[in-house]
Design an enzyme around this catalytic site. Structure first.
Site, PDB file in Angstrom:
ATOM      1  CE  LYS A   1      -4.442   0.903   0.189  1.00 54.99           C
ATOM      2  NZ  LYS A   1      -5.585   0.058  -0.181  1.00 54.99           N
TER       3      LYS A   1
ATOM      4  CG  ASP B   1      -7.322   3.225  -0.799  1.00 57.11           C
ATOM      5  OD1 ASP B   1      -7.758   2.069  -0.713  1.00 57.11           O
ATOM      6  OD2 ASP B   1      -7.425   4.045   0.143  1.00 57.11           O
TER       7      ASP B   1
HETATM    8  P1  NDP Z   1     -12.910   7.707  -2.923  1.00 59.67           P
HETATM    9  O1  NDP Z   1     -11.863   8.721  -2.705  1.00 59.67           O
HETATM   10  O2  NDP Z   1     -13.434   7.475  -4.304  1.00 59.67           O
HETATM   11  O3  NDP Z   1     -14.173   8.006  -2.002  1.00 59.67           O
HETATM   12  C1  NDP Z   1     -14.038   8.084  -0.615  1.00 59.67           C
HETATM   13  C2  NDP Z   1     -15.355   8.543  -0.023  1.00 59.67           C
HETATM   14  O4  NDP Z   1     -15.283   8.453   1.395  1.00 59.67           O
HETATM   15  C3  NDP Z   1     -15.685   9.988  -0.363  1.00 59.67           C
HETATM   16  O5  NDP Z   1     -17.060  10.162  -0.380  1.00 59.67           O
HETATM   17  C4  NDP Z   1     -15.025  10.719   0.822  1.00 59.67           C
HETATM   18  O6  NDP Z   1     -15.594  11.996   1.081  1.00 59.67           O
HETATM   19  C5  NDP Z   1     -15.333   9.778   1.962  1.00 59.67           C
HETATM   20  N1  NDP Z   1     -14.294   9.901   2.986  1.00 59.67           N
HETATM   21  C6  NDP Z   1     -12.976   9.668   2.834  1.00 59.67           C
HETATM   22  N2  NDP Z   1     -12.318   9.936   3.978  1.00 59.67           N
HETATM   23  C7  NDP Z   1     -13.244  10.354   4.851  1.00 59.67           C
HETATM   24  C8  NDP Z   1     -13.180  10.782   6.210  1.00 59.67           C
HETATM   25  N3  NDP Z   1     -12.015  10.817   6.866  1.00 59.67           N
HETATM   26  N4  NDP Z   1     -14.335  11.119   6.806  1.00 59.67           N
HETATM   27  C9  NDP Z   1     -15.524  11.078   6.138  1.00 59.67           C
HETATM   28  N5  NDP Z   1     -15.642  10.692   4.862  1.00 59.67           N
HETATM   29  C10 NDP Z   1     -14.508  10.330   4.226  1.00 59.67           C
HETATM   30  O7  NDP Z   1     -12.322   6.339  -2.313  1.00 59.67           O
HETATM   31  P2  NDP Z   1     -12.812   4.850  -2.550  1.00 59.67           P
HETATM   32  O8  NDP Z   1     -14.276   4.799  -2.761  1.00 59.67           O
HETATM   33  O9  NDP Z   1     -11.904   4.247  -3.532  1.00 59.67           O
HETATM   34  O10 NDP Z   1     -12.437   4.188  -1.140  1.00 59.67           O
HETATM   35  C11 NDP Z   1     -13.366   4.124  -0.055  1.00 59.67           C
HETATM   36  C12 NDP Z   1     -12.931   3.039   0.913  1.00 59.67           C
HETATM   37  O11 NDP Z   1     -12.895   1.774   0.229  1.00 59.67           O
HETATM   38  C13 NDP Z   1     -11.540   3.209   1.515  1.00 59.67           C
HETATM   39  O12 NDP Z   1     -11.540   2.664   2.824  1.00 59.67           O
HETATM   40  C14 NDP Z   1     -10.666   2.338   0.626  1.00 59.67           C
HETATM   41  O13 NDP Z   1      -9.502   1.908   1.283  1.00 59.67           O
HETATM   42  C15 NDP Z   1     -11.618   1.173   0.384  1.00 59.67           C
HETATM   43  N6  NDP Z   1     -11.344   0.354  -0.785  1.00 59.67           N
HETATM   44  C16 NDP Z   1     -11.234   0.893  -2.035  1.00 59.67           C
HETATM   45  C17 NDP Z   1     -11.019   0.069  -3.121  1.00 59.67           C
HETATM   46  C18 NDP Z   1     -10.956   0.602  -4.506  1.00 59.67           C
HETATM   47  O14 NDP Z   1     -10.842  -0.210  -5.431  1.00 59.67           O
HETATM   48  N7  NDP Z   1     -11.045   1.884  -4.737  1.00 59.67           N
HETATM   49  C19 NDP Z   1     -10.853  -1.378  -2.970  1.00 59.67           C
HETATM   50  C20 NDP Z   1     -11.081  -1.861  -1.617  1.00 59.67           C
HETATM   51  C21 NDP Z   1     -11.290  -1.005  -0.583  1.00 59.67           C
HETATM   52  P3  NDP Z   1     -14.788  13.314   0.546  1.00 59.67           P
HETATM   53  O15 NDP Z   1     -14.855  13.226  -0.941  1.00 59.67           O
HETATM   54  O16 NDP Z   1     -15.511  14.450   1.144  1.00 59.67           O
HETATM   55  O17 NDP Z   1     -13.381  13.166   1.063  1.00 59.67           O
HETATM   56  O1  2IT Z   2      -7.906  -1.635  -0.671  1.00 58.39           O
HETATM   57  C1  2IT Z   2      -7.852  -2.144  -1.813  1.00 58.39           C
HETATM   58  O2  2IT Z   2      -7.986  -3.358  -1.993  1.00 58.39           O
HETATM   59  C2  2IT Z   2      -7.642  -1.251  -2.957  1.00 58.39           C
HETATM   60  N1  2IT Z   2      -7.577  -0.033  -2.766  1.00 58.39           N
HETATM   61  C3  2IT Z   2      -7.480  -1.812  -4.339  1.00 58.39           C
HETATM   62  C4  2IT Z   2      -6.064  -2.269  -4.554  1.00 58.39           C
HETATM   63  C5  2IT Z   2      -5.737  -2.717  -5.957  1.00 58.39           C
HETATM   64  O3  2IT Z   2      -4.557  -3.025  -6.154  1.00 58.39           O
HETATM   65  O4  2IT Z   2      -6.609  -2.781  -6.824  1.00 58.39           O
END
Ligand code: NDP
Ligand code: 2IT
Length: 451
Positions: free
Chosen positions: A124, A164
């Site tokens: 990561k 992420d």
């Molecule tokens: P994005 O940046 O696309 O979206 C994140 C969302 O969560 C936004 O709406 C953001 O609001 C909100 N958010 C982030 N930080 C905070 C905070 N501290 N307090 C309140 N709201 C918050 O990220 P993802 O959708 O990609 O990721 C979301 C979660 O999923 C994370 O935990 C990530 O690690 C996990 N994840 C992502 C994967 C992926 O493929 N993208 C895979 C597996 C897990 P704002 O825009 O206002 O910051």
């Molecule tokens: O938390 C996660 O699994 C991710 N942000 C996706 C990682 C990836 O390599 O696709």
């Protein structure tokens, strides 16, 4: 916790006393591993070794903002474990990023990637850079400077980053362009790429879709489904948007979404048209979720407290909760609210969104609970499929990738539930996912001489 595991846990805390998120992620895994070490005492040294990252890279990221001022951020890559494949895991750009948060994410990633059945180790990285409010050229300059250092540490057979929080298609594009220039080669060094330069169909949708496939399998064990179910979703980014879309596909009714400013509750349901509006708001206009309440009738908007937790979103009357924003967004009290309101299932879309207290409340009250390392593994699994397509130099259809994603999620569900039952904890997906993910890595590390 088993006494041998406790000794390891205490040494982790003593080594890095200021890394609470990392401690939390380690504690959850060590809590599950006692019975495995009883059955396989030879794996004790593996546990001792796994809690230490193979390599940690930290670097300076200088860049010039649009006013010509120098900005300096901090960049990281945590290369946690490469026993079963190249390091693999996302990059997070968010002002809260530090070594503790990235180590927790990298540690989770090791088990998650193992569960996918694909050959990927865990890593990561990211930066404390805040993309919010930055112009495209500023984001580009930042990404280029970040890659100027990172490129020497990554590679298609070495370490393959992806997105992420704060890192989506735009950032991956800028990062890929700079890598290509510096390395002087076109390889699958990043996943989540655009379609026109080697990205996989369904990768943008994969985490959210996979989450809902997993939750569907879990609900089916109780004879339930998404049909007619009310669903609370937090976040409104990549994972939340496509979780919402798949819930709609399966006949569910999403009623909430959030961002760091607050959350909306739409009792009439977020339908496809409203979801398309949210996607445009978030992905193109980069606006705030509060605008949803101004644009649609009958919607309430509540501002968040400074902390992601305790913001009231979870005190809604729902059947299923899908936290898809960030770590520690559901605490013990909020978990009790979900229980009181009759929720039957909680599946983590984000990484570690439920505190240990919240998880305990769910397990004690017989709520179906899916830990992120199982239920959000569809994103990285589809990244693995993108790597395969890049190696083959061809691309699969939407249907083919979606079918592979779905069958991987069904397999992860099966493996977590069968492993939990085998080790005497039926229905405990936390233990099942931790143990199943651990065993493959433990065998590989042992076979390779524990180096
Ligand atoms: P994005 O940046 O696309 O979206 C994140 C969302 O969560 C936004 O709406 C953001 O609001 C909100 N958010 C982030 N930080 C905070 C905070 N501290 N307090 C309140 N709201 C918050 O990220 P993802 O959708 O990609 O990721 C979301 C979660 O999923 C994370 O935990 C990530 O690690 C996990 N994840 C992502 C994967 C992926 O493929 N993208 C895979 C597996 C897990 P704002 O825009 O206002 O910051
Ligand atoms: O938390 C996660 O699994 C991710 N942000 C996706 C990682 C990836 O390599 O696709």
């Amino acid at each position: 916790m088993d006494s041998q595991m406790k000794t390891i846990y205490e040494s982790v805390i003593a080594r890095d006393p200021n890394q609470p998120e990392f401690h939390q992620a380690v504690e959850e895994v060590l809590d599950s591993l006692g019975p495995v070490i009883d059955a396989h005492p030879e794996f004790l040294p593996v546990v001792e070794s796994m809690v230490e990252a193979e390599r940690i890279i930290q670097f300076r990221v200088p860049w010039y903002d649009d006013s010509g001022n120098l900005q300096v951020n901090r960049g990281f890559r945590i290369q946690m474990n490469s026993a079963i494949g190249p390091y693999k895991g996302g990059l997070r750009f968010h002002p809260t990023v530090n070594q503790s948060i990235l180590k927790f994410l990298a540690f989770e990633q090791v088990f998650k990637n193992s569960l996918t059945g694909l050959p990927m180790g865990g890593g990561k990285g990211g930066s404390d850079f805040n993309p919010k409010g930055k112009s495209d050229p500023e984001v580009m300059r930042f990404c280029q400077s970040f890659m100027m250092e990172l490129w020497r540490h990554i590679g298609a057979d070495l370490d393959v980053p992806a997105g992420d929080i704060g890192v989506g298609g735009r950032e991956i594009g800028y990062l890929f362009g700079m890598y290509k220039k510096l390395a002087n080669e076109f390889t699958g060094v990043l996943t989540g790429k655009g379609r026109s330069y080697g990205g996989s169909l369904i990768r943008p949708e994969a985490t959210g879709y996979g989450l809902v496939y997993f939750a569907r399998e879990m609900l089916a064990t109780k004879g339930r489904s998404f049909e007619g179910a009310t669903v609370a979703i937090s976040g409104s980014g990549n994972v939340a948007q496509f979780a919402c879309e798949k819930v709609l596909d399966l006949g569910g009714i999403p009623v909430t979404m959030s961002d760091s400013g607050g959350w909306i509750h739409d009792p009439s349901g977020i339908d496809r048209e409203k979801l398309a509006w949210i996607m445009d708001l978030k992905n193109n206009r980069r606006g705030r979720i509060s605008e949803y309440a101004k644009n649609f009738d009958g919607v309430s908007y509540s501002k968040s407290e400074p902390e992601p937790a305790l913001n009231g979103l979870w005190d809604t009357d729902v059947d299923v909760a899908l936290p898809c924003a960030t770590q520690n967004e559901i605490n013990g009290e909020e978990a009790k609210m979900l229980v009181k309101n009759g929720a039957i299932a909680v599946a983590e879309g984000a990484n570690m969104p439920c505190t240990p207290e919240a998880v305990e409340v769910f397990l004690d009250n017989g709520i179906l609970f899916a830990p992120g390392k199982a239920s959000n593994a569809g994103g990285v699994a589809t990244s693995g499929l993108e790597m395969s397509q890049n190696s083959l130099r061809l691309s699969w259809t939407r249907e083919e990738v979606d079918q592979r994603l779905e069958s991987i999620m069904v397999e992860i569900h099966k493996s977590a539930s069968e492993t939990a039952a085998k080790y005497g904890m039926p229905g405990n997906y936390v233990a099942g996912a931790n143990i199943a993910g651990f065993l493959k890595v433990a065998e590989a590390m042992t076979a390779q001489g524990m180096i």
